[in-house]
Design a protein around this motif. Structure first.
Motif: not given
Length: 302
Positions: A143-154, A233-242, A245-251
């Motif tokens: 799922s984290v790969w999809l969080v990152v890869g979806l940004q290319l669709l726009s 790292f909580h998933w709700a941080w994604t509301f502020l942008g992927p 979330y990706v940086i927070g989960r990594t830390v």
């Protein structure tokens, strides 16, 4: 004990309810007992110095009160007396010291704990020491790969938006305004309607991508919990942008001792670079089309 008490019990080390670990402690993640436990820590019996000339400390006699001991009928902070409400099954066996008041050995009290019943964690200013994951536990999920890869669709959708036709229609309308027949509005209207429809479709696509990103971030957060990452790292941080979330989960995953924690960061950097390159190509294409269109309407411009 109600569900509200279950939600109010903070993550920490508590006395282990498992009879195979007497006196030990087990990690409570705020919702359930985890597999992380540690045995009882033996404590040395303090020796009291009676001053010059005093003999060895006498062994405590039955009925005598020792500092820090609990006598029948005495009330200790956090002790449970007969008739008091007992915690429900599945909850820590007692409320931690500091749950309403500071107990011995807790941050802010300034004293050491007198026994293994207190969490033996050296903390500063109320911080919580979360246990590490098992060695070799990977932090990569599908799922984290999809969080990152979806940004290319726009960005890809932006490439299909026909800016050139819209700009050519605007220039043609401007040039036809000085002709005897008057401005050609039909061509401009057709190009404008197509451009507006394209922009609306891009807005809908961006909204769908936003929702899918939040959903996949939730799946990633739940999978990290299943693998033993305490309080990821909580998933709700994604509301502020992927990116947040990706940086927070990594830390957080790196602090828990996870493996392969940096791959989502590198993937996010690669997606960002690709998006910038695609946008530059699109802008150059638009400018080239505008330049050639202007050359057809303005004398002396080729």
């Amino acid at each position: 004990m109600t569900d509200s008490h279950q939600q109010q019990t903070p993550p920490a080390w508590y006395p282990d309810p498992d009879p195979s670990n007497p006196g030990g402690q087990r990690w409570w993640d705020g919702m359930r007992w985890t597999e992380h436990s540690r045995p009882a820590v033996p404590t040395a019996q303090p020796l009291y110095d009676g001053g010059p000339g005093a003999g060895p400390a006498a062994a405590p006699q039955p009925g005598s009160a020792q500092p820090g001991s609990t006598q029948p009928g005495s009330t200790q902070p956090g002790a449970t007396q007969p008739g008091q409400a007992q915690p429900a099954a599945g909850q820590p066996g007692s409320f931690p010291a500091g749950y309403g008041q500071s107990g011995y050995g807790q941050p802010g009290n300034g004293q050491a704990g007198y026994g293994p019943g207190y969490p033996q964690v050296a903390l500063q200013q109320g911080a919580v020491a979360y246990p590490p994951v098992a060695p070799g536990t990977s932090a990569l999920t599908w799922s984290v790969w999809l969080v990152v890869g979806l940004q290319l669709l726009s960005v890809i959708g932006y490439l299909f938006l026909d800016f050139s036709s819209y700009v050519r229609a605007v220039l043609a309308l401007s040039a036809s305004g000085s002709s005897p027949e008057g401005p050609d509005v039909s061509r401009f209207t057709s190009s404008l309607s197509g451009f507006v429809v394209g922009v609306l479709l891009l807005d809908v696509l961006a909204l769908v991508i936003y929702g899918l990103t939040v959903m996949f971030a939730y799946f990633d957060w739940r999978e990290l919990q299943r693998r033993g990452f305490a309080h990821p790292f909580h998933w709700a941080w994604t509301f502020l942008g992927p990116i947040v979330y990706v940086i927070g989960r990594t830390v957080v995953a790196r602090r828990r001792g996870g493996r392969d924690v940096m791959w989502p960061i590198w993937a996010l950097v690669a997606v960002t670079v690709i998006a910038i390159v695609l946008v530059v190509i699109k802008v150059v294409t638009i400018l080239s089309a505008v330049s050639s269109t202007i050359g057809g309407y303005v004398p002396g411009v080729s």
